[in-house]
Write a protein that holds these residues in place. Structure first.
Motif, PDB file in Angstrom:
ATOM      1  N   GLU A  12       0.806  -1.223   0.000  1.00  0.00           N
ATOM      2  CA  GLU A  12       0.000   0.000   0.000  1.00  0.00           C
ATOM      3  C   GLU A  12       0.838   1.271   0.000  1.00  0.00           C
ATOM      4  N   CYS A  38      -3.673   2.586  -3.329  1.00  0.00           N
ATOM      5  CA  CYS A  38      -3.738   4.031  -3.129  1.00  0.00           C
ATOM      6  C   CYS A  38      -2.391   4.729  -3.363  1.00  0.00           C
ATOM      7  N   ARG A  39      -1.285   3.979  -3.387  1.00  0.00           N
ATOM      8  CA  ARG A  39      -0.006   4.670  -3.612  1.00  0.00           C
ATOM      9  C   ARG A  39       0.048   5.323  -4.998  1.00  0.00           C
ATOM     10  N   ASN A 169      -3.364   4.148   6.121  1.00  0.00           N
ATOM     11  CA  ASN A 169      -3.641   3.493   4.836  1.00  0.00           C
ATOM     12  C   ASN A 169      -3.457   1.978   4.908  1.00  0.00           C
ATOM     13  N   TYR A 209     -13.675  13.273   3.524  1.00  0.00           N
ATOM     14  CA  TYR A 209     -13.259  12.522   2.341  1.00  0.00           C
ATOM     15  C   TYR A 209     -14.239  12.688   1.179  1.00  0.00           C
ATOM     16  N   ASN A 220      -9.393  11.105  -6.360  1.00  0.00           N
ATOM     17  CA  ASN A 220      -9.732   9.698  -6.560  1.00  0.00           C
ATOM     18  C   ASN A 220      -9.821   9.380  -8.056  1.00  0.00           C
ATOM     19  N   GLU A 254     -13.460   4.211   3.543  1.00  0.00           N
ATOM     20  CA  GLU A 254     -13.111   3.569   2.280  1.00  0.00           C
ATOM     21  C   GLU A 254     -13.427   4.520   1.142  1.00  0.00           C
ATOM     22  N   THR A 282     -10.357   1.957  -3.771  1.00  0.00           N
ATOM     23  CA  THR A 282      -9.082   2.641  -4.035  1.00  0.00           C
ATOM     24  C   THR A 282      -8.298   3.023  -2.787  1.00  0.00           C
ATOM     25  N   GLU A 283      -8.942   3.123  -1.630  1.00  0.00           N
ATOM     26  CA  GLU A 283      -8.178   3.510  -0.440  1.00  0.00           C
ATOM     27  C   GLU A 283      -8.902   3.113   0.841  1.00  0.00           C
ATOM     28  N   ASN A 284      -8.107   2.742   1.849  1.00  0.00           N
ATOM     29  CA  ASN A 284      -8.592   2.630   3.225  1.00  0.00           C
ATOM     30  C   ASN A 284      -7.887   3.693   4.048  1.00  0.00           C
ATOM     31  N   SER A 285      -8.605   4.286   4.971  1.00  0.00           N
ATOM     32  CA  SER A 285      -7.978   5.201   5.916  1.00  0.00           C
ATOM     33  C   SER A 285      -8.510   4.845   7.306  1.00  0.00           C
TER      34      SER A 285
END
Ligand code: AVJ
Length: 323
Positions: A12, A38-39, A169, A209, A220, A254, A282-285
Protein backbone atom coordinates in the motif's frame (compact mmCIF):
# COMPACT_ATOMS: atom_id res chain seq x y z
CA UNK A 1 17.65 -0.22 -6.25
CA UNK A 2 15.49 -1.96 -3.73
CA UNK A 3 17.38 -3.58 -0.90
CA UNK A 4 17.03 -7.35 -0.72
CA UNK A 5 14.86 -8.08 2.26
CA UNK A 6 13.09 -10.96 3.88
CA UNK A 7 10.57 -8.58 5.39
CA UNK A 8 7.20 -8.70 3.68
CA UNK A 9 6.50 -5.83 1.30
CA UNK A 10 3.90 -3.31 2.33
CA UNK A 11 2.39 -2.75 -1.07
CA UNK A 12 0.00 0.00 0.00
CA UNK A 13 2.80 2.44 0.73
CA UNK A 14 5.38 1.47 -1.86
CA UNK A 15 6.35 3.65 -4.77
CA UNK A 16 6.32 1.89 -8.11
CA UNK A 17 9.22 0.85 -10.28
CA UNK A 18 8.79 1.11 -14.06
CA UNK A 19 5.89 -0.98 -15.35
CA UNK A 20 4.49 -1.64 -11.90
CA UNK A 21 1.53 0.64 -12.51
CA UNK A 22 0.40 -1.49 -15.46
CA UNK A 23 0.74 -4.78 -13.60
CA UNK A 24 -0.95 -3.44 -10.46
CA UNK A 25 -3.88 -2.12 -12.53
CA UNK A 26 -4.25 -5.46 -14.34
CA UNK A 27 -4.06 -7.39 -11.12
CA UNK A 28 -6.41 -5.11 -9.17
CA UNK A 29 -9.07 -4.95 -11.88
CA UNK A 30 -8.97 -8.73 -12.43
CA UNK A 31 -10.11 -9.49 -8.87
CA UNK A 32 -13.75 -10.35 -8.14
CA UNK A 33 -13.78 -7.24 -5.94
CA UNK A 34 -11.85 -4.70 -8.01
CA UNK A 35 -9.15 -2.66 -6.28
CA UNK A 36 -6.41 -0.17 -7.15
CA UNK A 37 -3.58 0.56 -4.67
CA UNK A 38 -3.74 4.03 -3.13
CA UNK A 39 -0.01 4.67 -3.61
CA UNK A 40 -0.79 5.41 -7.29
CA UNK A 41 -2.69 8.56 -6.28
CA UNK A 42 0.54 10.47 -5.94
CA UNK A 43 1.71 11.36 -9.44
CA UNK A 44 2.48 15.07 -10.03
CA UNK A 45 -1.20 16.03 -10.34
CA UNK A 46 -2.25 13.74 -7.49
CA UNK A 47 0.35 15.23 -5.13
CA UNK A 48 -0.91 18.69 -6.06
CA UNK A 49 -4.49 17.61 -5.36
CA UNK A 50 -3.48 16.12 -2.01
CA UNK A 51 -1.86 19.45 -1.06
CA UNK A 52 -5.17 21.09 -1.95
CA UNK A 53 -7.04 18.53 0.20
CA UNK A 54 -4.91 19.45 3.23
CA UNK A 55 -6.21 23.03 2.95
CA UNK A 56 -9.92 22.12 2.63
CA UNK A 57 -12.22 23.24 5.45
CA UNK A 58 -13.58 19.68 5.81
CA UNK A 59 -10.17 17.99 5.91
CA UNK A 60 -9.20 18.48 9.56
CA UNK A 61 -6.24 16.05 9.95
CA UNK A 62 -3.35 18.13 8.56
CA UNK A 63 -4.16 21.38 10.30
CA UNK A 64 -5.12 19.67 13.55
CA UNK A 65 -1.86 17.71 13.67
CA UNK A 66 0.15 20.86 12.91
CA UNK A 67 -1.71 22.63 15.72
CA UNK A 68 -0.89 19.80 18.16
CA UNK A 69 2.76 19.93 17.13
CA UNK A 70 2.89 23.72 17.55
CA UNK A 71 1.23 23.59 20.95
CA UNK A 72 3.34 20.75 22.37
CA UNK A 73 6.65 20.90 20.45
CA UNK A 74 8.42 22.16 23.59
CA UNK A 75 7.36 19.07 25.56
CA UNK A 76 7.96 16.72 22.64
CA UNK A 77 11.57 17.77 22.20
CA UNK A 78 12.25 17.19 25.91
CA UNK A 79 12.53 13.55 24.80
CA UNK A 80 15.33 14.49 22.37
CA UNK A 81 18.65 13.69 24.00
CA UNK A 82 21.82 15.62 23.31
CA UNK A 83 23.32 14.88 19.89
CA UNK A 84 20.27 12.93 18.82
CA UNK A 85 19.33 11.88 15.31
CA UNK A 86 15.79 12.63 14.13
CA UNK A 87 14.73 10.15 11.43
CA UNK A 88 11.60 10.95 9.43
CA UNK A 89 9.87 8.23 7.41
CA UNK A 90 8.44 9.57 4.14
CA UNK A 91 9.55 13.11 4.88
CA UNK A 92 8.43 14.76 1.63
CA UNK A 93 9.07 18.48 2.00
CA UNK A 94 9.49 18.22 5.81
CA UNK A 95 6.87 20.91 6.37
CA UNK A 96 5.66 19.64 9.77
CA UNK A 97 9.20 18.83 10.86
CA UNK A 98 10.05 22.53 10.97
CA UNK A 99 7.70 22.90 13.93
CA UNK A 100 9.82 20.40 15.89
CA UNK A 101 13.19 21.62 14.58
CA UNK A 102 12.26 25.09 15.77
CA UNK A 103 12.47 23.81 19.37
CA UNK A 104 14.98 20.97 18.95
CA UNK A 105 18.52 20.93 20.41
CA UNK A 106 20.89 22.77 18.07
CA UNK A 107 23.25 19.80 17.75
CA UNK A 108 20.54 17.61 16.23
CA UNK A 109 21.07 15.66 13.01
CA UNK A 110 18.01 15.33 10.82
CA UNK A 111 17.70 12.28 8.54
CA UNK A 112 14.69 12.60 6.21
CA UNK A 113 13.87 9.44 4.21
CA UNK A 114 11.88 9.76 1.02
CA UNK A 115 11.70 8.26 -2.48
CA UNK A 116 11.67 11.75 -3.99
CA UNK A 117 15.21 13.01 -4.40
CA UNK A 118 13.96 16.42 -5.51
CA UNK A 119 11.78 16.84 -2.41
CA UNK A 120 14.72 15.86 -0.19
CA UNK A 121 17.18 18.28 -1.77
CA UNK A 122 14.68 21.15 -1.65
CA UNK A 123 14.01 20.40 2.03
CA UNK A 124 17.74 20.15 2.83
CA UNK A 125 18.39 23.57 1.28
CA UNK A 126 15.49 25.22 3.07
CA UNK A 127 16.18 23.63 6.47
CA UNK A 128 19.93 24.29 6.46
CA UNK A 129 19.23 27.94 5.67
CA UNK A 130 16.70 28.22 8.48
CA UNK A 131 18.55 26.06 11.05
CA UNK A 132 22.28 26.53 10.36
CA UNK A 133 23.39 24.36 13.30
CA UNK A 134 21.29 21.34 12.29
CA UNK A 135 22.92 18.81 9.94
CA UNK A 136 20.53 17.41 7.32
CA UNK A 137 21.53 13.97 6.02
CA UNK A 138 18.81 12.69 3.65
CA UNK A 139 18.36 9.07 2.60
CA UNK A 140 16.74 8.47 -0.78
CA UNK A 141 14.69 5.34 -0.43
CA UNK A 142 11.63 3.48 0.57
CA UNK A 143 10.92 3.64 4.30
CA UNK A 144 8.85 0.47 4.29
CA UNK A 145 12.14 -1.45 4.06
CA UNK A 146 14.50 -1.65 7.06
CA UNK A 147 16.61 1.51 7.11
CA UNK A 148 20.25 1.44 8.06
CA UNK A 149 21.70 4.56 9.59
CA UNK A 150 25.17 5.89 8.63
CA UNK A 151 27.94 4.33 10.81
CA UNK A 152 29.07 7.71 12.18
CA UNK A 153 25.55 8.29 13.57
CA UNK A 154 25.04 4.77 14.88
CA UNK A 155 26.02 5.46 18.49
CA UNK A 156 23.74 8.51 18.85
CA UNK A 157 20.29 8.46 20.47
CA UNK A 158 17.50 8.32 17.90
CA UNK A 159 13.98 9.63 17.52
CA UNK A 160 11.69 8.59 14.68
CA UNK A 161 9.01 10.88 13.22
CA UNK A 162 6.05 9.63 11.18
CA UNK A 163 3.35 12.31 11.04
CA UNK A 164 0.27 12.56 8.84
CA UNK A 165 -1.53 9.38 9.90
CA UNK A 166 -0.01 7.76 6.82
CA UNK A 167 -0.04 4.46 8.70
CA UNK A 168 -3.86 4.65 8.47
CA UNK A 169 -3.64 3.49 4.84
CA UNK A 170 -2.46 0.09 6.06
CA UNK A 171 -4.59 -2.70 7.52
CA UNK A 172 -3.79 -3.19 11.23
CA UNK A 173 -1.58 -6.27 10.55
CA UNK A 174 0.42 -4.31 7.93
CA UNK A 175 0.59 -1.31 10.28
CA UNK A 176 2.02 -3.59 12.96
CA UNK A 177 4.60 -4.92 10.47
CA UNK A 178 5.62 -1.37 9.53
CA UNK A 179 6.05 -0.40 13.19
CA UNK A 180 8.36 -3.41 13.56
CA UNK A 181 10.28 -2.48 10.42
CA UNK A 182 10.95 0.97 11.90
CA UNK A 183 12.90 -0.77 14.67
CA UNK A 184 15.74 -1.45 12.22
CA UNK A 185 16.47 2.30 12.42
CA UNK A 186 15.16 2.74 15.98
CA UNK A 187 16.74 0.23 18.36
CA UNK A 188 15.84 -0.25 22.03
CA UNK A 189 15.06 2.96 23.91
CA UNK A 190 14.64 5.03 20.75
CA UNK A 191 11.49 7.12 20.55
CA UNK A 192 8.95 7.33 17.76
CA UNK A 193 6.61 10.29 17.36
CA UNK A 194 3.68 9.23 15.20
CA UNK A 195 0.47 10.96 14.10
CA UNK A 196 -2.77 8.96 14.27
CA UNK A 197 -6.21 10.11 13.18
CA UNK A 198 -8.89 9.38 15.78
CA UNK A 199 -12.31 7.74 15.54
CA UNK A 200 -15.10 10.30 15.50
CA UNK A 201 -18.60 11.03 14.26
CA UNK A 202 -19.08 9.16 10.94
CA UNK A 203 -20.67 12.18 9.23
CA UNK A 204 -17.64 14.32 9.96
CA UNK A 205 -15.30 11.60 8.70
CA UNK A 206 -17.24 11.18 5.47
CA UNK A 207 -17.29 14.94 4.85
CA UNK A 208 -13.49 15.02 5.22
CA UNK A 209 -13.26 12.52 2.34
CA UNK A 210 -16.13 13.89 0.27
CA UNK A 211 -15.62 17.64 0.27
CA UNK A 212 -18.12 20.06 -1.21
CA UNK A 213 -15.57 21.52 -3.65
CA UNK A 214 -14.98 18.06 -5.13
CA UNK A 215 -11.21 18.04 -4.66
CA UNK A 216 -11.13 14.56 -3.09
CA UNK A 217 -13.37 13.30 -5.92
CA UNK A 218 -10.85 14.66 -8.45
CA UNK A 219 -8.00 13.09 -6.42
CA UNK A 220 -9.73 9.70 -6.56
CA UNK A 221 -10.72 10.00 -10.24
CA UNK A 222 -7.13 10.99 -11.05
CA UNK A 223 -6.34 7.25 -10.91
CA UNK A 224 -8.47 6.82 -14.04
CA UNK A 225 -6.83 9.87 -15.64
CA UNK A 226 -3.50 8.14 -15.03
CA UNK A 227 -4.72 4.89 -16.60
CA UNK A 228 -5.90 6.83 -19.65
CA UNK A 229 -2.63 8.72 -20.00
CA UNK A 230 -0.07 6.10 -19.01
CA UNK A 231 -1.75 2.96 -20.30
CA UNK A 232 -3.39 4.45 -23.38
CA UNK A 233 -6.99 3.88 -22.29
CA UNK A 234 -10.07 5.91 -23.14
CA UNK A 235 -12.11 5.55 -19.94
CA UNK A 236 -14.98 8.04 -19.91
CA UNK A 237 -14.53 9.82 -16.56
CA UNK A 238 -18.17 10.86 -16.62
CA UNK A 239 -19.19 7.22 -16.15
CA UNK A 240 -17.44 6.93 -12.78
CA UNK A 241 -18.17 8.75 -9.54
CA UNK A 242 -16.24 9.17 -6.30
CA UNK A 243 -17.59 7.51 -3.17
CA UNK A 244 -16.37 7.79 0.43
CA UNK A 245 -18.01 5.68 3.14
CA UNK A 246 -17.27 4.97 6.79
CA UNK A 247 -17.14 1.27 7.59
CA UNK A 248 -17.70 1.16 11.37
CA UNK A 249 -16.86 -2.54 11.76
CA UNK A 250 -13.43 -2.03 10.23
CA UNK A 251 -13.07 1.46 11.70
CA UNK A 252 -12.05 2.86 8.37
CA UNK A 253 -12.98 5.29 5.64
CA UNK A 254 -13.11 3.57 2.28
CA UNK A 255 -12.84 5.35 -1.04
CA UNK A 256 -14.28 3.78 -4.14
CA UNK A 257 -14.80 4.63 -7.80
CA UNK A 258 -18.30 3.57 -8.85
CA UNK A 259 -19.21 2.80 -12.44
CA UNK A 260 -22.62 4.36 -13.12
CA UNK A 261 -23.23 2.07 -16.07
CA UNK A 262 -22.52 -1.45 -17.26
CA UNK A 263 -19.46 -1.16 -19.45
CA UNK A 264 -16.14 -2.59 -20.48
CA UNK A 265 -13.05 -0.44 -20.14
CA UNK A 266 -10.12 -1.36 -22.34
CA UNK A 267 -6.60 -1.27 -20.95
CA UNK A 268 -3.71 -2.25 -23.23
CA UNK A 269 -6.03 -4.29 -25.42
CA UNK A 270 -7.74 -6.09 -22.55
CA UNK A 271 -11.35 -5.54 -21.51
CA UNK A 272 -12.40 -5.18 -17.88
CA UNK A 273 -16.13 -5.54 -17.37
CA UNK A 274 -18.23 -3.52 -14.93
CA UNK A 275 -21.81 -3.95 -13.94
CA UNK A 276 -23.85 -0.82 -13.25
CA UNK A 277 -22.96 0.26 -9.70
CA UNK A 278 -19.82 -1.91 -9.54
CA UNK A 279 -16.97 -0.36 -7.56
CA UNK A 280 -13.19 -0.15 -7.53
CA UNK A 281 -11.90 0.05 -3.94
CA UNK A 282 -9.08 2.64 -4.04
CA UNK A 283 -8.18 3.51 -0.44
CA UNK A 284 -8.59 2.63 3.22
CA UNK A 285 -7.98 5.20 5.92
CA UNK A 286 -8.13 3.54 9.34
CA UNK A 287 -9.18 5.54 12.40
CA UNK A 288 -8.12 4.49 15.89
CA UNK A 289 -9.09 5.28 19.45
CA UNK A 290 -6.08 6.14 21.62
CA UNK A 291 -6.15 2.80 23.53
CA UNK A 292 -6.65 0.91 20.27
CA UNK A 293 -3.56 2.41 18.70
CA UNK A 294 -1.57 1.86 21.89
CA UNK A 295 -2.51 -1.80 21.78
CA UNK A 296 -1.31 -2.04 18.17
CA UNK A 297 1.96 -0.37 19.20
CA UNK A 298 2.45 -2.83 22.07
CA UNK A 299 1.84 -5.75 19.71
CA UNK A 300 4.72 -4.39 17.59
CA UNK A 301 7.03 -4.14 20.64
CA UNK A 302 6.68 -0.43 21.23
CA UNK A 303 5.81 0.95 24.67
CA UNK A 304 3.25 3.75 24.49
CA UNK A 305 4.48 6.78 26.42
CA UNK A 306 3.06 10.31 26.12
CA UNK A 307 0.07 11.24 23.90
CA UNK A 308 -0.96 14.69 22.75
CA UNK A 309 -4.33 15.62 21.23
CA UNK A 310 -6.31 18.71 20.30
CA UNK A 311 -9.15 19.98 22.50
CA UNK A 312 -11.79 18.20 20.37
CA UNK A 313 -9.81 14.93 20.33
CA UNK A 314 -9.83 14.81 16.55
CA UNK A 315 -6.22 13.76 16.05
CA UNK A 316 -3.45 12.33 18.22
CA UNK A 317 0.34 12.42 18.32
CA UNK A 318 1.90 9.48 20.17
CA UNK A 319 5.32 9.04 21.67
CA UNK A 320 6.34 5.36 21.64
CA UNK A 321 9.49 3.85 23.10
CA UNK A 322 11.25 0.97 21.43
CA UNK A 323 11.43 -2.11 23.65
C1 AVJ B 1 -2.26 10.82 3.36
C2 AVJ B 1 -3.17 8.72 3.98
C3 AVJ B 1 -3.19 10.52 5.54
O1 AVJ B 1 -6.00 8.93 4.57
O2 AVJ B 1 -6.46 10.97 5.15
C4 AVJ B 1 -6.84 12.21 1.99
C5 AVJ B 1 -4.97 10.43 2.19
N1 AVJ B 1 -7.16 10.35 0.97
N2 AVJ B 1 -8.03 12.25 1.38
C6 AVJ B 1 -5.80 10.14 4.52
C7 AVJ B 1 -6.29 10.98 1.73
C8 AVJ B 1 -8.21 11.12 0.76
C9 AVJ B 1 -4.67 10.67 3.63
N3 AVJ B 1 -3.33 10.17 4.11
Amino acid sequence: MRPASTIARLPELLPEPEGEFASAVFEGLSKPKKTLPCRFFYDARGSELFEEITRLPEYYPTRTEAQILRTHAGEMVKGFDEGCVLIEFGAGLSTKTEILLDRAPSDLTYVPIDVSESALSAAKQRLEARFPSIAVRPIVGDFSYPVEIAPDLASRPRVGFFPGSTIGNLTPPDAERLLRTFKAALPRESRLIIGIDLKKDARQLVMAYNDVAGVTAEFNLNLLVRINRELGSTIDLETFRHEAIYEPREGRIEMHLVSAIAQAIWISGRPFHFEAGERIHTENSYKYSIPQFQELARAASWAPNRVWTDAQQQFSVHELISV
